[in-house]
Motif scaffolding. Structure first.
Motif, PDB file in Angstrom:
ATOM      1  N   THR A  14       0.797  -1.074   0.039  1.00 21.42           N
ATOM      2  CA  THR A  14      -0.038  -0.052  -0.015  1.00 21.42           C
ATOM      3  C   THR A  14       1.036   1.332  -0.056  1.00 21.42           C
ATOM      4  OG1 THR A  14      -1.541  -1.242   1.186  1.00 21.42           O
ATOM      5  CG2 THR A  14      -1.906   1.077   0.994  1.00 21.42           C
ATOM      6  N   THR A 105      -5.658   1.556   6.039  1.00 20.81           N
ATOM      7  CA  THR A 105      -4.492   0.596   5.489  1.00 20.81           C
ATOM      8  C   THR A 105      -4.968  -0.896   5.914  1.00 20.81           C
ATOM      9  OG1 THR A 105      -2.815   2.135   5.706  1.00 20.81           O
ATOM     10  CG2 THR A 105      -2.063  -0.094   5.651  1.00 20.81           C
ATOM     11  N   HIS A 108      -7.809  -2.065   3.781  1.00 15.54           N
ATOM     12  CA  HIS A 108      -7.056  -2.345   2.365  1.00 15.54           C
ATOM     13  C   HIS A 108      -6.535  -3.915   2.314  1.00 15.54           C
ATOM     14  CE1 HIS A 108      -4.926  -1.079  -1.091  1.00 15.54           C
ATOM     15  NE2 HIS A 108      -4.223  -2.102  -1.069  1.00 15.54           N
ATOM     16  N   GLU A 133      -6.064  -5.013  -6.151  1.00 16.80           N
ATOM     17  CA  GLU A 133      -5.477  -3.462  -5.818  1.00 16.80           C
ATOM     18  C   GLU A 133      -6.700  -2.341  -6.071  1.00 16.80           C
ATOM     19  OE1 GLU A 133      -2.994  -2.622  -4.083  1.00 16.80           O
ATOM     20  OE2 GLU A 133      -1.472  -4.385  -4.434  1.00 16.80           O
ATOM     21  N   SER A 173       0.858   0.380  -6.613  1.00 16.78           N
ATOM     22  CA  SER A 173       1.231  -0.858  -6.053  1.00 16.78           C
ATOM     23  C   SER A 173       1.625  -1.762  -7.048  1.00 16.78           C
ATOM     24  CB  SER A 173      -0.109  -1.342  -5.269  1.00 16.78           C
ATOM     25  OG  SER A 173      -0.623  -0.524  -4.319  1.00 16.78           O
TER      26      SER A 173
END
Length: 209
Positions: A14, A105, A108, A133, A173
């Protein structure tokens, strides 16, 4: 999965919003940052609606998120975190500034975990990686601040601003993937799979943030 994934590196990363200045940290500072990160992480696991939701959805899909596989570490490369299907989630204590960034985060990386369980992702396939992603950038909330910026500045419509942010974050990413040649290649892969992956909001009913 069709190829063995090296355990020496995170499969996904990330990216940080801006390139930070790298500074040498003392052992005391590293310990302090990791302790703060652990405090944020434990709070989010207990109280964050998005994190708790993802834990439940991964479980419902036949997986299990062990808290021992969510680790705060000092990262050499500038990034917020990463995911490896065998090693779990890495949270970069020296690049995460507050618990709200940690929340996005962690959300994610949990979307990557969900994708790995639910869709049997081949992380060595660039298109599979790019798709996850895109979904993680869109659904985690990390583009919410950027969307708000575009809305207030009047540069473009809110929905369009969100998509631009998601594409940019996903490409940043994907460019770290061992099979990706360069940023242009990353952008091309993201563009190729963007529509179908962006429109797939599972396990959410829609994009909430």
């Amino acid at each position: 999965m069709s190829a063995e994934i090296p355990k020496s590196q995170q499969v996904t990363t990330t990216p940080v919003p801006t390139r930070p200045e790298q500074v040498e940290l003392s052992d005391e500072k590293k310990a302090s940052l990791c302790a703060q990160c652990d405090e944020y992480k434990n709070w989010m696991i207990t109280y964050s609606p998005s994190v708790k939701f993802m834990f439940d959805q991964i479980k419902n899909s036949g997986g299990y998120v062990s808290p021992t596989k969510i680790n705060c570490e000092i990262c050499k490369d500038p990034k917020l975190g990463g995911f490896h299907p065998d090693l779990g989630i890495q949270l970069c204590a020296n690049y995460i500034p507050d618990k709200w960034v940690l929340n996005d985060t962690l959300s994610h990386e949990l979307i990557h975990w969900y994708d790995n369980v639910r869709f049997k992702v081949d992380w060595m396939d660039l298109k599979h990686h790019a798709c996850s992603e895109i979904r993680a950038a869109s659904l985690s909330g990390e583009c919410a601040i950027m969307t708000e910026f575009w809305k207030n500045s009047g540069i473009m419509r809110v929905a369009k601003g969100h998509q631009v942010c998601v594409k940019r974050r996903a490409a940043l990413s994907v460019v770290g993937h061992p099979k990706c040649k360069d940023m242009d290649h990353a952008k091309d892969i993201v563009d190729e799979v963007f529509r179908s992956c962006f429109n797939d909001t599972r396990p959410f009913e829609m994009i909430y943030r």
